[in-house]
Motif scaffolding. Structure first.
Motif, mmCIF file in Angstrom:
data_model
loop_
_atom_site.group_PDB
_atom_site.id
_atom_site.type_symbol
_atom_site.label_atom_id
_atom_site.label_comp_id
_atom_site.label_asym_id
_atom_site.label_seq_id
_atom_site.Cartn_x
_atom_site.Cartn_y
_atom_site.Cartn_z
ATOM 1 N N ALA A 222 63.921 10.454 36.571
ATOM 2 C CA ALA A 222 64.224 11.608 35.732
ATOM 3 C C ALA A 222 64.844 12.738 36.546
ATOM 4 O O ALA A 222 65.767 13.418 36.083
ATOM 5 C CB ALA A 222 62.952 12.087 35.034
ATOM 6 N N ILE A 223 64.342 12.926 37.759
ATOM 7 C CA ILE A 223 64.907 13.964 38.628
ATOM 8 C C ILE A 223 66.369 13.653 38.936
ATOM 9 O O ILE A 223 67.237 14.544 38.939
ATOM 10 C CB ILE A 223 64.097 14.085 39.928
ATOM 11 C CG1 ILE A 223 62.675 14.591 39.634
ATOM 12 C CG2 ILE A 223 64.811 14.991 40.921
ATOM 13 C CD1 ILE A 223 62.608 15.953 38.987
ATOM 14 N N ASP A 224 66.674 12.384 39.190
ATOM 15 C CA ASP A 224 68.062 11.995 39.463
ATOM 16 C C ASP A 224 68.967 12.329 38.272
ATOM 17 O O ASP A 224 70.071 12.857 38.437
ATOM 18 C CB ASP A 224 68.140 10.507 39.773
ATOM 19 C CG ASP A 224 67.477 10.134 41.088
ATOM 20 O OD1 ASP A 224 67.310 11.034 41.947
ATOM 21 O OD2 ASP A 224 67.111 8.950 41.256
ATOM 22 N N VAL A 225 68.491 12.009 37.073
ATOM 23 C CA VAL A 225 69.278 12.282 35.866
ATOM 24 C C VAL A 225 69.407 13.787 35.638
ATOM 25 O O VAL A 225 70.482 14.293 35.295
ATOM 26 C CB VAL A 225 68.637 11.598 34.642
ATOM 27 C CG1 VAL A 225 69.320 12.028 33.348
ATOM 28 C CG2 VAL A 225 68.703 10.078 34.786
ATOM 29 N N ALA A 226 68.296 14.511 35.834
ATOM 30 C CA ALA A 226 68.329 15.962 35.647
ATOM 31 C C ALA A 226 69.306 16.619 36.616
ATOM 32 O O ALA A 226 70.048 17.541 36.244
ATOM 33 C CB ALA A 226 66.920 16.537 35.835
ATOM 34 N N ARG A 227 69.318 16.143 37.848
ATOM 35 C CA ARG A 227 70.253 16.708 38.837
ATOM 36 C C ARG A 227 71.700 16.442 38.429
ATOM 37 O O ARG A 227 72.559 17.331 38.517
ATOM 38 C CB ARG A 227 69.973 16.096 40.209
ATOM 39 C CG ARG A 227 70.850 16.655 41.320
ATOM 40 C CD ARG A 227 70.630 15.908 42.609
ATOM 41 N NE ARG A 227 71.384 16.512 43.712
ATOM 42 C CZ ARG A 227 71.498 15.975 44.913
ATOM 43 N NH1 ARG A 227 70.893 14.819 45.185
ATOM 44 N NH2 ARG A 227 72.199 16.586 45.853
ATOM 45 N N GLU A 228 71.963 15.241 37.958
ATOM 46 C CA GLU A 228 73.329 14.877 37.572
ATOM 47 C C GLU A 228 73.819 15.695 36.383
ATOM 48 O O GLU A 228 74.984 16.106 36.333
ATOM 49 C CB GLU A 228 73.379 13.383 37.234
ATOM 50 C CG GLU A 228 74.746 12.884 36.804
ATOM 51 C CD GLU A 228 74.737 11.408 36.468
ATOM 52 O OE1 GLU A 228 75.686 10.955 35.798
ATOM 53 O OE2 GLU A 228 73.795 10.708 36.866
ATOM 54 N N ARG A 229 72.917 15.965 35.426
ATOM 55 C CA ARG A 229 73.321 16.632 34.195
ATOM 56 C C ARG A 229 72.999 18.126 34.194
ATOM 57 O O ARG A 229 73.296 18.821 33.221
ATOM 58 C CB ARG A 229 72.661 15.968 32.990
ATOM 59 C CG ARG A 229 73.026 14.490 32.829
ATOM 60 C CD ARG A 229 72.759 14.043 31.414
ATOM 61 N NE ARG A 229 73.548 14.800 30.446
ATOM 62 C CZ ARG A 229 74.803 14.522 30.111
ATOM 63 N NH1 ARG A 229 75.421 13.497 30.669
ATOM 64 N NH2 ARG A 229 75.434 15.256 29.226
ATOM 65 N N GLY A 230 72.375 18.630 35.249
ATOM 66 C CA GLY A 230 72.051 20.046 35.295
ATOM 67 C C GLY A 230 70.947 20.455 34.334
ATOM 68 O O GLY A 230 70.993 21.547 33.756
ATOM 69 N N LEU A 231 69.933 19.592 34.175
ATOM 70 C CA LEU A 231 68.840 19.850 33.238
ATOM 71 C C LEU A 231 67.573 20.264 33.977
ATOM 72 O O LEU A 231 67.305 19.794 35.083
ATOM 73 C CB LEU A 231 68.533 18.590 32.416
ATOM 74 C CG LEU A 231 69.663 18.038 31.542
ATOM 75 C CD1 LEU A 231 69.201 16.756 30.864
ATOM 76 C CD2 LEU A 231 70.118 19.066 30.515
ATOM 77 N N PRO A 232 66.754 21.101 33.366
ATOM 78 C CA PRO A 232 65.426 21.386 33.918
ATOM 79 C C PRO A 232 64.439 20.288 33.551
ATOM 80 O O PRO A 232 64.665 19.520 32.605
ATOM 81 C CB PRO A 232 65.050 22.712 33.251
ATOM 82 C CG PRO A 232 65.756 22.681 31.945
ATOM 83 C CD PRO A 232 67.036 21.918 32.171
#
Length: 382
Positions: A222-232
């Motif tokens: 989830a952290i990887d996806v959040a970093r890629e998409r700029g999500l908290p």
């Protein structure tokens, strides 16, 4: 509604529409007294025989503040309140209470399977507000586990499904604190350990996820996806966060090592609820640039004492790191009382600082605006 006299600019900022950055859907059906009382306790166990959940700060607040919204006198007896609720019907009750909350946008955890719960779009329509989705990562894991045939499919499916769902969301959310505790090993697990744990998981995929290796793997995905998409990424903590059997393991201070690992990645971490650990959460928010905090359900559930909770949060947490949420789950009353309690508690805290000459009216109005909506708009890119 506000408990103190304030300059007009401060009053206007406090009464401005809020962004509720974390909530759940409310029930669409008419509730029995037993169902209503269970939700008063945020889904905790029923009250012991001969007692009632109305004998709590939240229960008293419902009778004091929600009763007038339903055309009753303040402090209406529980039986009268529930009879009026039934008379109006769930649709009208939800419309009134969600609308009176004064929320301009709901960010909604849509993980619940209950068909009797309003969808995100319905929450928006009832409240006259925008509505966006928060993706609970453990729900995605369950869906993947129930369809994967082998461990490799499970690993690939998690990444693919997280990416697909994140494309439609404004943030991700984890309940690892409830499933395991926040004192987990912060390191990313090895692929071999994940495959071995996945094989065990696929043998019984319908059970709640409790394996610490898979929980950590899911979180890092989830952290990887959040970093890629700029999500908290939101973390349930403290009260309202479905604490584990040992409540101290829901203390957000236990996330310190993990949060520090994320600092170079720039992924915002949002600590939800936090009470009674809100001072520890405030410390983390002050120490780490990517950590944000709210007190969520603590405000409506502490009711008359909510001003003290708010004052303690303001002691240390930077004002640009604080957000408003209702944390409502099932009851529209929670959404309304959370917004009311937030405004009243913040008004009391700001009024005290203004009276002592510590703050100017411009400062107080700016802080009220930041916490009520501006911080959430910035963090979630609304």
């Amino acid at each position: 509604m506000l408990p103190v006299d304030l300059p007009g600019t401060v009053r206007d900022a406090l009464l401005a529409p809020l962004v509720d950055h974390h909530c759940h859907g409310v029930r669409r059906d008419d509730l029995s007294r037993a169902q209503f009382e269970l939700l008063i306790g945020d889904g905790a166990a029923s009250a012991p025989p001969g007692t009632t959940r109305f004998d709590t700060p939240f229960g008293v607040a419902v009778r004091r503040w929600c009763a007038p919204v339903l055309d009753l006198d303040p402090h209406a007896p529980p039986a009268v309140y529930l009879a009026r609720r039934a008379e109006l019907g769930a649709v009208e009750v939800n419309r009134r209470l969600l609308g009176e909350a004064g929320v301009v946008a709901f960010l909604i955890d849509t993980a619940a399977d209950d068909v009797e719960t309003l969808t995100a779009a319905e929450m928006g329509r009832h409240g006259g507000a925008a509505a966006d989705e928060l993706v609970r990562i453990e729900r995605i894991e369950r869906d993947v586990a129930e369809t994967a045939q082998i461990a490799v499919d499970y690993l690939d499916g998690l990444g693919d499904e997280l990416t697909a769902r994140a494309a439609r969301a404004v943030g991700l959310k984890t309940v690892i604190g409830a499933l395991h505790g926040l004192d987990f090993d912060p390191a990313r697990p090895t692929r071999g350990a994940v495959i071995a744990a996945a094989n065990r998981r696929l043998a019984d995929p319908k059970e709640p996820l409790t394996d610490p290796v898979l929980l950590r793997h899911l979180l890092w995905c989830a952290i990887d996806v959040a970093r890629e998409r700029g999500l908290p990424v939101q973390f349930d903590t403290g009260f309202g966060g479905r604490a584990p059997a040992e409540p101290h393991r829901a203390d957000p201070a236990r996330l310190g090592a993990f949060a520090r690992q994320l600092q170079p990645l720039g992924v915002p971490i949002i600590l939800l609820h936090c009470y009674p650990y809100h001072r520890q959460a405030a410390y983390l928010a002050g120490a780490l640039p990517h950590v944000y905090v709210d007190v969520g359900l603590a405000l409506p559930h502490t009711a008359a004492a909510s001003a003290r909770v708010m004052d303690e949060l303001l002691e240390l947490a930077p004002f640009h790191k604080q957000l408003f949420s209702s944390g409502c789950r099932g009851l529209a009353e929670t959404a309304y009382l959370a917004a009311l309690s937030h405004r009243r508690a913040l008004a009391a805290a700001l009024g005290s600082r203004l009276a002592q000459g510590e703050w100017s009216a411009a400062d107080a109005a700016r802080v009220a605006h930041m916490i009520g909506s501006a911080n959430a708009r910035r963090v979630y890119r609304l």
